[in-house]
Design a protein around this motif. Structure first.
Motif, PDB file in Angstrom:
ATOM      1  N   ALA A 186     -29.941  32.879   6.061  1.00 12.54           N
ATOM      2  CA  ALA A 186     -30.659  31.722   6.602  1.00 12.54           C
ATOM      3  C   ALA A 186     -29.995  30.404   6.236  1.00 12.54           C
ATOM      4  N   GLY A 187     -29.291  30.371   5.090  1.00 14.98           N
ATOM      5  CA  GLY A 187     -28.707  29.123   4.634  1.00 14.98           C
ATOM      6  C   GLY A 187     -27.315  28.856   5.176  1.00 14.98           C
ATOM      7  N   ALA A 188     -26.546  29.907   5.432  1.00 19.94           N
ATOM      8  CA  ALA A 188     -25.160  29.691   5.860  1.00 19.94           C
ATOM      9  C   ALA A 188     -24.871  30.250   7.251  1.00 19.94           C
ATOM     10  N   PRO A 191     -27.350  28.559  10.323  1.00 18.01           N
ATOM     11  CA  PRO A 191     -26.994  27.177  10.714  1.00 18.01           C
ATOM     12  C   PRO A 191     -25.668  27.114  11.472  1.00 18.01           C
ATOM     13  N   GLU A 192     -24.706  27.939  11.039  1.00 21.78           N
ATOM     14  CA  GLU A 192     -23.406  27.907  11.711  1.00 21.78           C
ATOM     15  C   GLU A 192     -23.487  28.454  13.122  1.00 21.78           C
TER      16      GLU A 192
END
Lengths: 265, 270
Positions: A186-188, A191-192
């Motif tokens: 969810a964090g990397a 978003p990408e």
């Protein structure tokens, strides 16, 4: 003129390989057989042209007398498309995560997820609609379910390919802070992938509106039902009105979605 | 000079680490200790196994044999819960910064606390993060001199600034040990020096241990109080920096330096 070269000229074309010959001959045979099977004849084409002119003359001017019914049916088609695509895209995220090489928990789960996506994609939307009409009866629900399956097959594959393309670095950095697997995703990774996922989802709405129109032909709700009824009752002027409404709706949404896509990418 | 307390266990200990990638024997029995508050530079040519060693220290690479201890506790082959707890104590600074490109500098720094919070990303995403965490992330940015760039995305920052954001993220993580894998290799000499000065200053102010790989011998001797030299998968030099002869450092880059060029122990014995 200059003297001819002492060397022999290179050939104009390369000789195709034996396999290429076999493929070309097979293709030619298949093509001719198809043409023959369709019983194409000058007589039929002429008759077809006459019928087409008759259809056009009956269809013009389009009859918008039932505009209210047509409008509601078009709205129902858009509803089917939007609801189906929304659920389809939401379902596609976990499925794509399970199917992508860098996010799948293990090889077995990845294989199963990829097969599920492949099945959803291989079966055409019209056949999904026929199956769901049998399962849940005539009406928009069957259409929504068919669109969900069609969307998953297409969108989950694109999502998972996007996940596999993200840079490894940011995910590795978050892993090294002691974050869990879901947090890293969810964090990397999400978003990408977000911009490309949005573009894919918008494109799938366009695609779903077009298929939602045809799904009505097999009774899965929406404006296709109206169109097929009008055609069967030879009310070509009403059919023309419906086709025009569909055209405007599809082109309108395509414009909207391409302008949104241009902004986010 | 204050000597490391011999009775106290080292904060990080690598013991006889062997790593193999297929036929390639990358690490061939690497051992060293890192004391609390100690700053060491790891030197060695490309392909000698430095990066692999650093990756084994926080479990990003798999060890064939040997073990890594953090605060006396073995983290090699530990269950994922233990490994994740250990990773929180090991701040990592990467050569290519590894910031999430779509997110602001402030959000990237907040992500440093991801491993410490119960709900992971949900606890540190800007929309849900506690105000005190958001404030601490801002303070970390202030310490690296980038408070005025909090809302900028990585692409809007220079390489040196991006690495400073990464250092702020490491600060946010509040680790005991910092592992820096060629932190200035992607930067020009001026920016590189600034980043290195910042990193060393923060590590000293916080009393952290640091293991940093570098390719610049001058900087290594200037900054590292201790230098560990690797050649072809082995530690061949480990000494206090002021006493090391420059020729010994140059020797690290001569002859069979790469793991894939060096003979295996069996071949050497034959």
């Amino acid at each position: 003129m200059s003297a001819p070269s002492r060397h022999s000229l290179p050939p104009r074309m390369r000789m195709p390989s034996a396999l290429a010959w076999v493929l070309m001959v097979t293709f030619a045979a298949f093509f001719l057989q198809g043409l023959y099977g369709a019983e194409v004849s000058v007589d039929r084409l002429l008759r077809g042209a006459t019928n087409f002119v008759r259809f056009v003359s009956l269809a013009i001017p389009p009859d918008f007398a039932r505009w209210e019914t047509i409008g509601w049916a078009m709205l129902e088609t858009l509803n089917i498309a939007v609801v189906g695509v929304t659920f389809g895209c939401l379902l596609s995220i976990p499925l794509a995560l399970l199917a992508a090489r860098n996010t799948a928990p293990n090889g077995v789960i990845r294989f199963v997820a990829r097969q599920l996506i492949a099945i959803a994609r291989t079966i055409p939307d019209l056949i999904w609609a026929l199956i769901f009409v049998v399962a849940v009866g005539l009406g928009p629900l069957a259409g929504i379910l068919a669109i969900i399956m069609d969307t998953v097959g297409f969108v989950a594959r694109f999502y998972s390919e996007r996940f596999e393309e993200v840079q490894k670095g940011p995910a590795e950095a978050l892993t090294s802070t002691g974050a869990g697997r879901l947090s890293v995703i969810a964090g990397a990774i999400l978003p990408e992938s977000f911009a490309s996922m949005t573009a894919t989802s918008l494109y799938s709405v366009e695609k779903a509106i077009r298929s939602a129109v045809t799904l009505g032909l097999v009774g899965a709700g929406g404006i296709g039902v109206e169109l097929s009824t009008a055609m069967r009752l030879f009310q070509y002027d009403q059919a023309a009105a419906i086709i025009l409404v569909v055209l405007v709706a599809v082109i309108g949404f395509e414009q909207l979605s391409s302008s949104i896509r241009k902004r986010i990418i | 000079m204050r000597m490391p307390d011999a009775a106290k266990p080292p904060v990080l200990r690598a013991h006889e680490i062997h790593v193999r990638f297929g036929a390639l024997h990358v690490l061939r029995g690497v051992s060293f200790d890192l004391a609390r508050g100690e700053g060491a530079v790891l030197l060695g040519a490309n392909g000698c196994g430095k990066s692999t060693l650093l990756r084994t220290l926080n479990g990003l690479a798999t060890v064939e044999s040997g073990r890594v201890d953090l605060n006396g506790r073995t983290i090699t082959d530990a269950p994922s819960r233990v490994l994740r707890a250990a990773r929180r104590q090991l701040g990592y600074v990467f050569q290519h910064f590894n910031l999430v490109p779509q997110l602001s500098a402030h959000q990237n720094v907040l992500f440093g606390a991801m491993g410490q919070r119960r709900f992971g990303v949900l606890s540190v995403a800007n929309a849900f993060a506690r105000t005190e965490d958001r404030e601490r992330a801002m303070q970390c940015l202030e310490r690296v001199g980038l408070a005025d760039r909090a809302t900028h995305r990585p692409a809007e920052l220079s390489g040196g600034q991006q690495q400073r954001v990464a250092i702020a993220r490491m600060l946010m993580q509040a680790p005991q040990v910092v592992i820096a894998d060629e932190p200035i290799a992607s930067l020009d000499p001026k920016a590189g020096r600034e980043v290195l000065e910042l990193l060393w200053r923060i590590v000293e102010e916080e009393g952290l241990s640091l293991l940093c790989t570098l390719h610049q011998l001058d900087l290594a001797q200037e900054f590292g109080k201790r230098i560990i030299g690797m050649k072809a998968g082995r530690v061949v030099l480990d000494a206090a920096s002021p006493g090391i002869d420059r020729a010994d450092l140059d020797a690290l880059y001569q002859g069979a330096v790469r793991v894939d060029a060096a003979p295996t122990p069996q071949e050497a014995a034959a």
